[in-house]
Design an enzyme around this catalytic site. Structure first.
Site, short mmCIF file in Angstrom:
data_model
loop_
_atom_site.label_atom_id
_atom_site.label_comp_id
_atom_site.label_asym_id
_atom_site.label_seq_id
_atom_site.Cartn_x
_atom_site.Cartn_y
_atom_site.Cartn_z
N ASP A 1 0.55 -1.04 0.05
CA ASP A 1 -0.06 -0.33 0.02
C ASP A 1 0.77 1.16 -0.14
O ASP A 1 2.25 1.06 0.83
CB ASP A 1 -1.13 -0.29 1.53
CG ASP A 1 -1.94 -0.37 1.09
OD1 ASP A 1 -2.31 -0.59 -0.06
OD2 ASP A 1 -3.17 -1.19 1.64
N LYS B 1 0.02 -0.53 -4.65
CA LYS B 1 -1.87 -0.63 -4.39
C LYS B 1 -2.20 0.79 -4.39
O LYS B 1 -1.13 1.44 -2.72
CB LYS B 1 -2.68 -1.17 -3.24
CG LYS B 1 -3.67 -1.21 -3.47
CD LYS B 1 -4.66 -2.00 -2.29
CE LYS B 1 -4.43 -2.23 -1.19
NZ LYS B 1 -5.11 -0.86 -0.96
N GLU C 1 -5.64 4.57 -3.30
CA GLU C 1 -6.76 4.73 -3.21
C GLU C 1 -7.07 5.80 -3.42
O GLU C 1 -6.57 6.71 -3.99
CB GLU C 1 -7.54 4.17 -1.27
CG GLU C 1 -6.88 3.45 -0.39
CD GLU C 1 -7.90 3.59 0.98
OE1 GLU C 1 -7.85 4.80 0.61
OE2 GLU C 1 -7.45 2.58 1.62
N GLU D 1 -13.95 -2.58 -1.05
CA GLU D 1 -14.21 -2.38 -0.22
C GLU D 1 -15.47 -2.40 -0.01
O GLU D 1 -15.72 -1.01 0.09
CB GLU D 1 -13.16 -1.95 0.67
CG GLU D 1 -12.87 -1.95 1.78
CD GLU D 1 -11.83 -1.51 2.77
OE1 GLU D 1 -12.13 -2.06 4.28
OE2 GLU D 1 -10.82 -1.42 2.09
#
Length: 272
Positions: free
Chosen positions: A93, A123, A125, A190
Site C-alpha cells: 500500500d 496499491k 486508494e 471494499e
C-alpha cells in the site's frame, strides 16, 4: 543510512499473469501480511498474493486511523515480508499523503517502495480522482492495484465506516472503469454492496478483489489479524477461523506458572 536496493525475483514478477481475468479458473485468494515470520508461514499456504496494507497503521503500530502510518514504516514491514516470502506476489500500500499531490510524487513513491522492498506491485486508494496517478505509475513500469468503494484513508470524507454503493453506485461504477482505463492490473472493492460488486466484476476486464463485497468478485482479501483472531474488533465480513490471541495468552500464562513453580528451565532446556 545507506539503503541497499533489492530487485524482485523473476518468479514474483511473472506471477502478475495470474491476475489476468479468468486465467486461474478459480477465485484468487490473498491476505495482508506485516512481518517476516508470518510471511514465512503464509508462503506455504498457496495464496495468490500478500498485501502489506496500510491497515498496519492500527494492527501493528496502534495508530487510531489508517492515514497515520508513514512511508518508512510501511517500507520496513514490506522488506521483511519479501524476505519471508521471496516467491510470493507481494503488493504494498502507498500510505496516505505519499501519492495524491502530483503524478511526480506518486511515481517517486512507488519506485522507492519497489526499490527498497523488492515487492511486486503497489496499491493506492481512489477511483476516477486518482486515475492520473495510476497511469503515471504504470507508465513508470510499476504494476498498480486500485482500491475503490470504502477507502479507509479518506474515511472522514466518506462520512464514516459504512457500506458503499447504496446511494452512490453510479460513482463507484465510474471509479472501476477509470481504474481499469488507467492501467491497473486489478482493483480492490471494499465494503461495496454485493449486487454492485457483481455488476462491476461482470463488466470490467480487470480482476476484482473483494473485501466485504460479497460472493461474486474474482478474488477475496482479508486482514490476517481478523481471520486468525488477533484483533480486538470483530468484523462482520471477516469470520474468525481461530483465536490466536487466546492461544498466545494461554501459552504465556502456562510458561509464567512453570517459571514461578520452578518447573522451567528443566535439565533439557539448559545448553550443554
Amino acid at each position: 543510512m545507506i539503503c541497499m536496493s533489492r530487485k524482485p525475483s523473476p518468479t514474483r514478477r511473472t506471477r502478475i499473469h495470474r491476475f489476468h481475468k479468468g486465467s486461474c479458473g478459480r477465485k484468487l485468494v490473498g491476505l495482508t501480511c506485516y512481518d517476516f515470520s508470518t510471511a514465512r508461514v503464509l508462503s506455504d499456504c498457496e495464496l495468490d498474493f500478500l498485501l502489506v496494507g496500510d491497515s498496519a497503521s492500527g494492527v501493528i503500530y496502534g495508530y487510531e486511523n489508517t492515514g497515520s502510518v508513514c512511508l518508512d514504516e510501511i517500507i520496513y514491514l514490506a522488506a521483511g515480508v519479501v524476505r519471508g516470502a521471496p516467491n510470493s506476489f507481494i503488493i504494498v500500500d502507498l500510505p496516505f499523503g505519499t501519492y495524491e499531490k502530483s503524478d511526480e510524487l506518486a511515481v517517486e513513491t512507488a519506485i522507492e517502495v519497489i526499490k527498497r522492498t523488492g515487492a511486486s506491485a503497489v496499491k493506492l486508494e481512489g477511483g476516477a480522482r486518482m486515475a492520473c496517478r495510476i497511469s503515471a505509475i504504470v507508465r513508470a513500469g510499476v504494476p498498480v492495484m486500485g482500491h475503490i468503494g470504502f477507502t479507509p484513508q479518506t474515511i472522514n470524507a466518506l462520512g464514516g465506516y459504512k457500506i458503499q454503493g447504496r446511494d452512490n453506485a453510479d460513482l463507484i461504477y465510474l471509479d472501476a472503469q477509470a481504474v481499469e482505463q488507467a492501467g491497473a492490473f486489478a482493483v480492490v472493492m471494499e465494503m461495496v454492496t454485493e449486487d454492485l460488486a457483481k455488476t462491476i466484476t461482470s463488466e470490467i476486464k480487470i480482476t476484482t478483489i473483494g473485501v466485504g463485497a460479497g460472493r461474486y468478485t474474482d478474488g477475496q482479501l482479508l486482514v490476517i489479524n481478523d481471520l486468525i483472531g488477533l484483533s480486538e474488533k470483530k468484523i462482520t465480513f471477516a469470520p474468525r477461523y481461530a483465536s490466536i490471541d487466546n492461544t498466545v495468552a494461554s501459552c504465556v500464562k502456562l510458561w509464567r506458572k512453570d517459571v514461578l513453580e520452578g518447573n522451567f528451565p528443566q535439565k533439557d532446556h539448559i545448553p550443554a
